[in-house]
Design an enzyme around this catalytic site. Sequence first.
Site, mmCIF file in Angstrom:
data_model
loop_
_atom_site.group_PDB
_atom_site.id
_atom_site.type_symbol
_atom_site.label_atom_id
_atom_site.label_comp_id
_atom_site.label_asym_id
_atom_site.label_seq_id
_atom_site.Cartn_x
_atom_site.Cartn_y
_atom_site.Cartn_z
ATOM 1 N N ASP A 1 45.837 24.553 32.896
ATOM 2 C CA ASP A 1 44.954 24.557 34.067
ATOM 3 C C ASP A 1 44.099 23.294 34.087
ATOM 4 O O ASP A 1 43.875 22.674 33.034
ATOM 5 C CB ASP A 1 44.027 25.779 34.020
HETATM 6 N N1 URA Z 1 46.417 30.231 29.827
HETATM 7 C C1 URA Z 1 45.528 29.981 30.838
HETATM 8 O O1 URA Z 1 44.940 30.898 31.394
HETATM 9 N N2 URA Z 1 45.341 28.693 31.180
HETATM 10 C C2 URA Z 1 45.942 27.636 30.573
HETATM 11 O O2 URA Z 1 45.695 26.493 30.934
HETATM 12 C C3 URA Z 1 46.846 27.922 29.537
HETATM 13 C C4 URA Z 1 47.068 29.225 29.170
#
Ligand code: URA
Length: 250
Positions: free
Chosen positions: A117
């Site tokens: 993310d």
């Molecule tokens: N899980 C999440 O919620 N976000 C990420 O960036 C990676 C794993």
Amino acid sequence: MQLQDILYSQGFGTRRVCAGLVQQGWVEVRDPVQQSSFEICKDATADFDLHGLVLRVQGVEWQCHLKAYVLLNKPAGTECSQKPSTYPSIYTLLPPPLRQRPTKSAVQGVQAVGRLDQDTTGMLLLSDDGQFIHRLSSPKKHVPKVYQVTTKHPIDASQIERLLAGVVLDDDPKSVRAAACERRDTHRLDLTLTEGKYHQVKRMIAAVGNRVEGLHRSRIGGLDLPADLPTGGWRWLGPEELDLLSRVDG
Ligand code: URA
């Protein structure tokens, strides 16, 4: 391999551009015996062994690699997409040749192995080797990934138990569980996952009644994010590190 073809394979532009770079004296080749000395080579068809070759192109040193395997320490506020919607793309953190390497697929350059993310930090792999990307990102391969999670509310034993036993996420009737879960302090835990569903950590933590405030990926397979790689920095991976990455026992 001819020097112009080596440059092309490394992402320095079209074959014509690469031949031009050499003919105009912009390419120096490091003598494999006398490791420190570079010499200009103006013959675009001169033959070199790509393996271990070091060039200086327009003054910038370049280590040649047949396939690219790189590690990036992703900063917060960056998107893993080539065409980001809001934040800068992680690809802008890489040198242009890595983004321009010719590949057999329709997409040029290295690709991220899975996505993080925009607000997640830490270990991200990129490669132009499709098999490598598949091996590390396919849920069937069960490569463990460790996330350091900071939560909004204190973490209690029942939350840990539920994360390990399995929680149901909204879009999937099959439960997902953490392969390991270790509480580091009241608001911090290390969560190991062997699959990578969309926002998986955030959704799992929400499913047990807490909330993610900070997320950092610190390990993939048997390889830790090196402490000396600064946030936003990248580097090539060596053969031992590639070996460690595919370890499924972490
Ligand atoms: N899980 C999440 O919620 N976000 C990420 O960036 C990676 C794993």
